[in-house]
Write a protein that holds these residues in place. Structure first.
Motif, mmCIF file in Angstrom:
data_model
loop_
_atom_site.group_PDB
_atom_site.id
_atom_site.type_symbol
_atom_site.label_atom_id
_atom_site.label_comp_id
_atom_site.label_asym_id
_atom_site.label_seq_id
_atom_site.Cartn_x
_atom_site.Cartn_y
_atom_site.Cartn_z
ATOM 1 N N ALA A 1 -6.397 -71.724 107.738
ATOM 2 C CA ALA A 1 -7.202 -72.696 108.246
ATOM 3 C C ALA A 1 -8.661 -72.357 107.725
ATOM 4 C CB ALA A 1 -7.032 -72.519 109.997
ATOM 5 N N LYS A 2 -9.219 -73.577 107.437
ATOM 6 C CA LYS A 2 -10.699 -73.318 107.156
ATOM 7 C C LYS A 2 -11.701 -73.047 108.533
ATOM 8 C CE LYS A 2 -10.335 -77.032 103.524
ATOM 9 N NZ LYS A 2 -11.014 -78.324 102.816
ATOM 10 N N LEU A 3 -12.842 -72.662 108.091
ATOM 11 C CA LEU A 3 -13.621 -72.203 109.354
ATOM 12 C C LEU A 3 -14.194 -73.314 109.760
ATOM 13 C CD1 LEU A 3 -16.048 -69.224 107.720
ATOM 14 C CD2 LEU A 3 -13.939 -69.168 108.907
ATOM 15 N N THR A 4 -14.253 -73.494 111.208
ATOM 16 C CA THR A 4 -14.685 -74.711 111.863
ATOM 17 C C THR A 4 -16.228 -74.695 111.935
ATOM 18 O OG1 THR A 4 -14.395 -73.630 114.095
ATOM 19 C CG2 THR A 4 -12.529 -74.587 113.006
ATOM 20 N N LYS A 5 -16.669 -75.669 112.733
ATOM 21 C CA LYS A 5 -18.229 -75.592 112.766
ATOM 22 C C LYS A 5 -18.588 -74.485 113.849
ATOM 23 C CE LYS A 5 -21.657 -78.775 114.351
ATOM 24 N NZ LYS A 5 -21.991 -80.118 114.897
ATOM 25 N N ALA A 6 -17.710 -74.446 114.806
ATOM 26 C CA ALA A 6 -17.968 -73.177 115.901
ATOM 27 C C ALA A 6 -17.548 -71.816 115.260
ATOM 28 C CB ALA A 6 -16.874 -73.471 116.930
ATOM 29 N N ASP A 7 -16.822 -71.766 114.237
ATOM 30 C CA ASP A 7 -16.851 -70.515 113.492
ATOM 31 C C ASP A 7 -17.932 -70.121 112.828
ATOM 32 O OD1 ASP A 7 -14.019 -70.119 114.380
ATOM 33 O OD2 ASP A 7 -13.157 -71.150 112.475
ATOM 34 N N LYS A 8 -18.475 -71.326 112.090
ATOM 35 C CA LYS A 8 -19.815 -70.924 111.351
ATOM 36 C C LYS A 8 -20.866 -70.633 111.972
ATOM 37 C CE LYS A 8 -18.182 -74.072 107.718
ATOM 38 N NZ LYS A 8 -18.389 -75.376 106.994
ATOM 39 N N LYS A 9 -21.086 -71.016 113.206
ATOM 40 C CA LYS A 9 -22.212 -70.832 114.025
ATOM 41 C C LYS A 9 -21.811 -69.404 114.775
ATOM 42 C CE LYS A 9 -23.289 -75.198 116.578
ATOM 43 N NZ LYS A 9 -23.152 -75.951 117.614
ATOM 44 N N THR B 1 -20.367 -66.962 113.041
ATOM 45 C CA THR B 1 -20.715 -66.019 112.015
ATOM 46 C C THR B 1 -22.104 -66.136 111.773
ATOM 47 O OG1 THR B 1 -18.693 -66.662 111.175
ATOM 48 C CG2 THR B 1 -20.051 -65.753 109.452
ATOM 49 N N VAL B 2 -23.104 -66.938 111.684
ATOM 50 C CA VAL B 2 -24.360 -67.232 111.719
ATOM 51 C C VAL B 2 -24.924 -66.059 112.592
ATOM 52 C CG1 VAL B 2 -26.430 -68.410 111.640
ATOM 53 C CG2 VAL B 2 -24.523 -69.515 110.065
ATOM 54 N N ALA B 3 -24.633 -66.281 113.863
ATOM 55 C CA ALA B 3 -25.127 -65.530 114.836
ATOM 56 C C ALA B 3 -24.920 -63.843 114.633
ATOM 57 C CB ALA B 3 -24.383 -65.987 116.327
ATOM 58 N N VAL B 4 -23.854 -63.528 114.338
ATOM 59 C CA VAL B 4 -23.452 -62.179 113.749
ATOM 60 C C VAL B 4 -24.405 -61.744 112.747
ATOM 61 C CG1 VAL B 4 -21.853 -60.538 112.894
ATOM 62 C CG2 VAL B 4 -20.994 -62.251 114.588
ATOM 63 N N LEU B 5 -24.494 -62.542 111.643
ATOM 64 C CA LEU B 5 -25.656 -62.091 110.562
ATOM 65 C C LEU B 5 -26.959 -61.946 111.169
ATOM 66 C CD1 LEU B 5 -23.997 -64.488 107.712
ATOM 67 C CD2 LEU B 5 -23.697 -62.168 108.269
ATOM 68 N N ILE B 6 -27.329 -62.714 111.758
ATOM 69 C CA ILE B 6 -28.793 -62.508 112.522
ATOM 70 C C ILE B 6 -28.837 -61.291 113.411
ATOM 71 C CG2 ILE B 6 -30.319 -63.636 114.285
ATOM 72 C CD1 ILE B 6 -29.326 -66.628 113.349
ATOM 73 N N LEU B 7 -27.934 -61.141 114.432
ATOM 74 C CA LEU B 7 -28.035 -59.844 114.840
ATOM 75 C C LEU B 7 -27.692 -58.622 114.126
ATOM 76 C CD1 LEU B 7 -25.670 -60.895 117.862
ATOM 77 C CD2 LEU B 7 -27.990 -60.187 118.075
ATOM 78 N N ALA B 8 -27.249 -58.695 112.936
ATOM 79 C CA ALA B 8 -26.895 -57.688 112.119
ATOM 80 C C ALA B 8 -28.619 -57.245 111.306
ATOM 81 C CB ALA B 8 -25.959 -57.928 110.748
ATOM 82 N N SER C 1 -12.177 -58.835 109.458
ATOM 83 C CA SER C 1 -12.388 -57.345 108.762
ATOM 84 C C SER C 1 -13.698 -57.607 108.098
ATOM 85 C CB SER C 1 -11.317 -56.785 107.993
ATOM 86 O OG SER C 1 -10.331 -56.549 108.990
ATOM 87 N N LEU C 2 -13.866 -58.732 107.236
ATOM 88 C CA LEU C 2 -14.910 -58.707 106.354
ATOM 89 C C LEU C 2 -16.215 -58.872 107.233
ATOM 90 C CD1 LEU C 2 -16.452 -59.410 103.548
ATOM 91 C CD2 LEU C 2 -15.879 -61.910 104.072
ATOM 92 N N LEU C 3 -16.419 -59.555 108.386
ATOM 93 C CA LEU C 3 -17.396 -59.678 109.246
ATOM 94 C C LEU C 3 -17.763 -58.042 109.778
ATOM 95 C CD1 LEU C 3 -17.760 -62.687 111.323
ATOM 96 C CD2 LEU C 3 -19.318 -61.957 109.287
ATOM 97 N N MET C 4 -16.700 -57.292 109.973
ATOM 98 C CA MET C 4 -17.024 -55.911 110.345
ATOM 99 C C MET C 4 -17.650 -55.103 109.572
ATOM 100 S SD MET C 4 -16.578 -54.126 113.113
ATOM 101 C CE MET C 4 -15.282 -54.590 114.148
#
Length: 458
Positions: free
Chosen positions: A235-243, A245-252, A396-399
């Protein structure tokens, strides 16, 4: 067999959590045991059992090793998401790290050092992000027990971190420490490395012998297959998935500030403790290295309390404090820890030659206490967050990316520590304290927006 979707959301944690707890404990035992004597091993003369490197070269190697281990989880996480299951990745990582430590034991040469480190770095890339992701897989995505579970899991890290330096130091500098007829000291560094290898092997034997019983089929398939739709293409990343993911990167990006301050423990805080803190209790002078055990001791004592607090709050009408608010609290607490030291530095000064009276030991004890409280509000909560919000196919990639932020922080932390000689402890400690508090307050102001992104659903 249980799957993440079918494990009941009850009051008790699944037994698999405690299996992963002990597996991580032994891995951290291996890592911190090796790291505890690494600088001593690199700088000791060859005849004394070391490699005879100068301090600058040894420091560069040490810094490279402790930094790069936080970047390889990105690669290990990506490979796991696409090609192998979590359980296989943890086993591969554990075996590679055991080989790495054994190489250091077997070959007392620079070549042996580099080969051993290579195995340790690659092994950590497979192990570290995936065991944390595995904890999250034990629970449904929105299970309110997750923050508490990761706090319990975090205790395993710190129990290993507490005992391994004591064991490694005992083996290297006590049990196998001898002085020959010429007065030359000989150290048992290789036996400390062997102990780390054995610890890693013990952890893997326990994990692989009990994983089927306590984990069922969880973690046996690549995330790519789990995320596929009706057995078709992933399955492709949905709009919510992308949101999310972006939030995680900002917090990182925010947590880089936290870890850059926190990682002063092994550098500037250790040097300040050595030179400016009165370490005598009665007639006994506490060794400088022992202060590194304060953090894991506080973790073991406070983690159950904090875990219980999160769980209790989650059952109230008001509900638990949200993730981003907890993380902002962690940054503020870290900053307070540094501010506590400011009166001590004003009292002692920053020049060792001008010291007339040293600061009370309680200054550094309370600094580590507040740093630990900050860590408990940020680190296990961050791991829990990734498991809650990361899209399955890139969990696991995001982790791994989340852990890479710590790698960047280690590099920055070293640069900050180097400035204490030219700028002084007062300037560095107060600057770190003020900046982390300000950044924590900034995070608090945007926490609702970030939390909304983390909670996004299609």
């Amino acid at each position: 067999m249980d799957t993440p979707a079918t494990i009941p959301q009850g009051k008790k944690h699944p037994k698999g959590l405690y299996l992963l707890f002990f597996t991580e404990m032994w891995e951290r035992y291996s890592y911190y045991g090796m790291r505890a004597v690494l600088m001593l091993y690199l700088t000791a003369t060859v005849i004394s059992g070391g490699l005879g490197m100068d301090t600058q070269t040894a420091a560069l190697i040490y810094g490279f090793y402790t930094g790069i281990v936080y970047f390889t989880p990105i690669i290990g996480g990506w490979l796991t998401d696409r090609f192998i299951g979590l359980r296989t990745a943890i086993t591969i990582g554990g075996i590679l790290m055991a080989i790495g430590d054994f190489s250091l034991f077997l070959f007392n040469t620079q070549a042996g050092l580099y080969v051993g480190m290579l195995f340790l770095i690659i092994g950590n890339g497979f192990f570290k992000p995936n065991i944390s992701t595995h904890v999250g897989e034990l629970y449904e995505p929105l299970d309110k027990r997750k923050d508490a579970a990761f706090t319990i899991f975090y205790m395993g890290i710190n129990i290993g971190a507490f005992f391994s330096p004591l064991v490694a130091g005992f083996l290297a500098e006590d049990l196998f420490h001898t002085v020959d007829a010429s007065g030359i000291e000989h150290f048992g560094f290789k036996w400390a490395f062997l102990a780390s290898s054995i610890g890693m092997i013990i952890g893997q034997v326990i994990f692989n012998s009990l994983s089927k019983r306590y984990l069922g089929d969880i973690g046996t398939k690549p995330a790519r297959k789990i995320a596929s739709v009706d057995g078709g293409a992933p399955a492709k990343l949905t709009k919510a998935d992308k949101k999310r993911t972006v939030a995680v990167l900002i917090l990182a990006c925010f947590v880089i500030f936290f870890w850059a301050g926190f990682e002063q423990a092994g550098t500037s805080l250790t040097l300040y403790t050595r030179d400016f803190i009165d370490r005598t209790i009665g007639s006994y002078e506490v060794p400088v290295s022992w202060f590194q055990s304060l953090n894991p001791v506080f973790i073991v004592i406070l983690a159950p309390i904090i875990s219980g607090l999160w769980l209790k709050l989650s059952r109230t009408k008001r509900g638990d404090i949200n993730t981003t608010t907890k993380m902002s609290m962690g940054m503020v607490l870290l900053g307070i820890g540094f501010i506590i030291l400011v009166p001590a530095v004003l009292f002692t000064g920053s020049n060792e030659a001008d010291i007339t009276q040293k600061a009370n030991i309680l200054f550094i004890v309370f600094t580590y206490l507040f740093h630990t409280l900050g860590e408990l509000c940020l680190s296990p909560v961050g791991l829990s967050m990734i498991s809650k919000v990361a899209p399955i196919k890139i969990a696991s990639l995001l982790m791994g990316i989340w852990m890479a932020a710590t790698g960047i922080s280690n590099i920055i932390a070293g640069q900050l520590a180097a400035l204490t000689e030219s700028l002084g402890y007062l300037e560095i400690f107060s600057a770190i304290g003020i900046v982390t508090i300000i950044v924590g307050l900034i995070l608090l102001t945007v926490s609702k927006k970030l939390q909304a992104m983390l909670d996004a659903r299609d």
